[in-house]
Scaffold this motif. Structure first.
Motif, PDB file in Angstrom:
ATOM      1  N   VAL A 186     -46.096  27.611   2.072  1.00  0.00           N
ATOM      2  CA  VAL A 186     -47.111  28.667   2.090  1.00  0.00           C
ATOM      3  C   VAL A 186     -48.387  28.060   2.648  1.00  0.00           C
ATOM      4  O   VAL A 186     -48.916  27.087   2.089  1.00  0.00           O
ATOM      5  CB  VAL A 186     -47.346  29.238   0.677  1.00  0.00           C
ATOM      6  CG1 VAL A 186     -48.347  30.386   0.725  1.00  0.00           C
ATOM      7  CG2 VAL A 186     -46.035  29.691   0.054  1.00  0.00           C
ATOM      8  N   ASN A 187     -48.861  28.633   3.742  1.00  0.00           N
ATOM      9  CA  ASN A 187     -50.005  28.046   4.456  1.00  0.00           C
ATOM     10  C   ASN A 187     -51.157  29.041   4.527  1.00  0.00           C
ATOM     11  O   ASN A 187     -51.349  29.718   5.542  1.00  0.00           O
ATOM     12  CB  ASN A 187     -49.578  27.634   5.876  1.00  0.00           C
ATOM     13  CG  ASN A 187     -48.325  26.784   5.870  1.00  0.00           C
ATOM     14  OD1 ASN A 187     -48.242  25.807   5.161  1.00  0.00           O
ATOM     15  ND2 ASN A 187     -47.344  27.172   6.674  1.00  0.00           N
ATOM     16  N   PRO A 188     -51.921  29.148   3.452  1.00  0.00           N
ATOM     17  CA  PRO A 188     -53.035  30.093   3.465  1.00  0.00           C
ATOM     18  C   PRO A 188     -54.302  29.478   4.030  1.00  0.00           C
ATOM     19  O   PRO A 188     -54.484  28.254   4.041  1.00  0.00           O
ATOM     20  CB  PRO A 188     -53.216  30.419   1.980  1.00  0.00           C
ATOM     21  CG  PRO A 188     -52.806  29.151   1.281  1.00  0.00           C
ATOM     22  CD  PRO A 188     -51.731  28.523   2.141  1.00  0.00           C
ATOM     23  N   GLY A 189     -55.179  30.345   4.495  1.00  0.00           N
ATOM     24  CA  GLY A 189     -56.542  29.942   4.800  1.00  0.00           C
ATOM     25  C   GLY A 189     -57.318  29.890   3.496  1.00  0.00           C
ATOM     26  O   GLY A 189     -56.732  29.803   2.412  1.00  0.00           O
ATOM     27  N   PRO A 237     -54.260  34.139   6.792  1.00  0.00           N
ATOM     28  CA  PRO A 237     -53.851  35.384   7.447  1.00  0.00           C
ATOM     29  C   PRO A 237     -53.052  35.079   8.716  1.00  0.00           C
ATOM     30  O   PRO A 237     -53.150  33.970   9.254  1.00  0.00           O
ATOM     31  CB  PRO A 237     -55.188  36.057   7.778  1.00  0.00           C
ATOM     32  CG  PRO A 237     -56.146  34.914   7.927  1.00  0.00           C
ATOM     33  CD  PRO A 237     -55.707  33.874   6.938  1.00  0.00           C
ATOM     34  N   ARG A 238     -52.295  36.040   9.190  1.00  0.00           N
ATOM     35  CA  ARG A 238     -51.407  35.785  10.321  1.00  0.00           C
ATOM     36  C   ARG A 238     -52.159  35.347  11.570  1.00  0.00           C
ATOM     37  O   ARG A 238     -51.705  34.487  12.317  1.00  0.00           O
ATOM     38  CB  ARG A 238     -50.570  37.033  10.623  1.00  0.00           C
ATOM     39  CG  ARG A 238     -49.521  37.333   9.559  1.00  0.00           C
ATOM     40  CD  ARG A 238     -48.692  38.536   9.952  1.00  0.00           C
ATOM     41  NE  ARG A 238     -47.680  38.833   8.952  1.00  0.00           N
ATOM     42  CZ  ARG A 238     -46.823  39.836   9.043  1.00  0.00           C
ATOM     43  NH1 ARG A 238     -46.861  40.651  10.094  1.00  0.00           N
ATOM     44  NH2 ARG A 238     -45.931  40.049   8.094  1.00  0.00           N
ATOM     45  N   TRP A 239     -53.339  35.950  11.798  1.00  0.00           N
ATOM     46  CA  TRP A 239     -54.086  35.617  13.012  1.00  0.00           C
ATOM     47  C   TRP A 239     -54.521  34.155  13.006  1.00  0.00           C
ATOM     48  O   TRP A 239     -54.635  33.530  14.062  1.00  0.00           O
ATOM     49  CB  TRP A 239     -55.303  36.535  13.168  1.00  0.00           C
ATOM     50  CG  TRP A 239     -56.340  36.398  12.078  1.00  0.00           C
ATOM     51  CD1 TRP A 239     -56.475  37.191  10.979  1.00  0.00           C
ATOM     52  CD2 TRP A 239     -57.386  35.425  12.001  1.00  0.00           C
ATOM     53  NE1 TRP A 239     -57.532  36.764  10.205  1.00  0.00           N
ATOM     54  CE2 TRP A 239     -58.105  35.696  10.813  1.00  0.00           C
ATOM     55  CE3 TRP A 239     -57.781  34.361  12.803  1.00  0.00           C
ATOM     56  CZ2 TRP A 239     -59.199  34.923  10.414  1.00  0.00           C
ATOM     57  CZ3 TRP A 239     -58.882  33.597  12.418  1.00  0.00           C
ATOM     58  CH2 TRP A 239     -59.572  33.880  11.229  1.00  0.00           C
ATOM     59  N   MET A 240     -54.752  33.601  11.811  1.00  0.00           N
ATOM     60  CA  MET A 240     -55.189  32.209  11.735  1.00  0.00           C
ATOM     61  C   MET A 240     -54.077  31.270  12.177  1.00  0.00           C
ATOM     62  O   MET A 240     -54.334  30.206  12.755  1.00  0.00           O
ATOM     63  CB  MET A 240     -55.638  31.878  10.306  1.00  0.00           C
ATOM     64  CG  MET A 240     -56.306  30.519  10.173  1.00  0.00           C
ATOM     65  SD  MET A 240     -56.985  30.222   8.509  1.00  0.00           S
ATOM     66  CE  MET A 240     -58.432  31.290   8.550  1.00  0.00           C
TER      67      MET A 240
END
Length: 265
Positions: A186-189, A237-240
């Motif tokens: 899981v790779n969150p900003g 988020p996906r855009w990141m």
């Protein structure tokens, strides 16, 4: 969110006393899962335990654990197995960071980040792997970070730990592919949790990225939705995550253009 396939499953969550760990626990409880909650703060765990048991007909066990203490990890997981028998899902959520330039980070802080973010995660995982392989069933979910894909100034050590987590996770996924054990990173900003109380002492980073900060309930929802599914990564988020793709393809250009934004910490 209610996920029927989690009913009666045994789920272990590290760093469960607050933030996304606690939110994951709440969603899993609503889905009928039995929980084992681990964290350094026993008081907070017991408060969460009481709240969950009041609302749901499930089992919730709590254990005080600092994942930097590998001997204690072995002891606690022996107790866990004696209580629940087996673990269906392990969520490695415990972690912390310090935002400082490399020459300013203290050696104790470097050791601490690696002991918690990397070695602790690996140690907890190693406790559940033998039985998961034997049962040919299970799911390891490692909370990494977008920092594990894109290294930025003032988070050199933190980024290094998350790069290590992603490397470990990717190798583990291949090792377990023939055993029906799923592995997800899981790779969150940035997330609105107490993480920044330590990482961002001056509050500068939080102020500059306020409009991009994720809510822990949202991240937890994505994590729980992935449980017991063949989900390789969750990028939020996906855009990141597009930035990490551009970074791989055009690293020099990315670093030059992104330097100003990265230095907002």
């Amino acid at each position: 969110m209610v996920k029927d396939q989690l009913k009666d499953k045994n789920i272990v969550i590290t760093g469960a006393s607050g933030g996304i760990g606690a939110e994951i626990a709440k969603l899993c409880a609503a889905s009928g899962a039995n929980l084992v909650l681990l964290a350094r703060s026993l008081d907070k765990l017991q408060q969460l335990q009481a709240a969950l048991l009041q609302k749901h007909q499930i089992k919730v066990d709590v254990f005080q654990l600092d994942v930097s203490d590998t001997e204690k990890i072995e002891q606690v997981f022996k107790e866990i197995f004696s209580v629940v028998g087996h673990v269906d899902i392990l969520v490695n959520n415990a972690g912390f960071g310090v935002f400082r330039e490399a020459h300013e980070v203290k050696i104790d802080e470097i050791k601490g980040m690696f002991e918690v973010n990397v070695i602790g995660l690996m140690a907890c995982t190693s406790m559940v792997l033998p039985k998961m392989r034997e049962r040919r069933l299970g799911h390891i979910i490692n909370i990494a970070s977008q920092a594990g894909k894109i290294a930025t100034p003032k988070s050199s050590v933190y980024s290094a730990t998350k790069h290590a987590v992603l490397g470990y996770t990717n190798a583990l996924r291949m090792e377990l592919s023939d055993f029906n054990v799923q592995v997800t990173s899981v790779n969150p900003g940035p997330i609105a949790t107490n993480f920044f109380n330590i990482a961002d002492e001056k509050g500068t980073y939080v102020k500059n990225v306020q409009k991009f900060i994720l809510q822990p309930e949202y991240v937890a929802g994505k994590v729980v939705a992935s449980m017991l599914t063949n989900t390789r990564e969750i990028n939020l988020p996906r855009w990141m995550n597009m930035g990490s793709i551009v970074y791989v393809l055009f690293p020099r250009l990315f670093e030059r253009i992104g330097k100003k934004a990265f230095n907002k910490k």
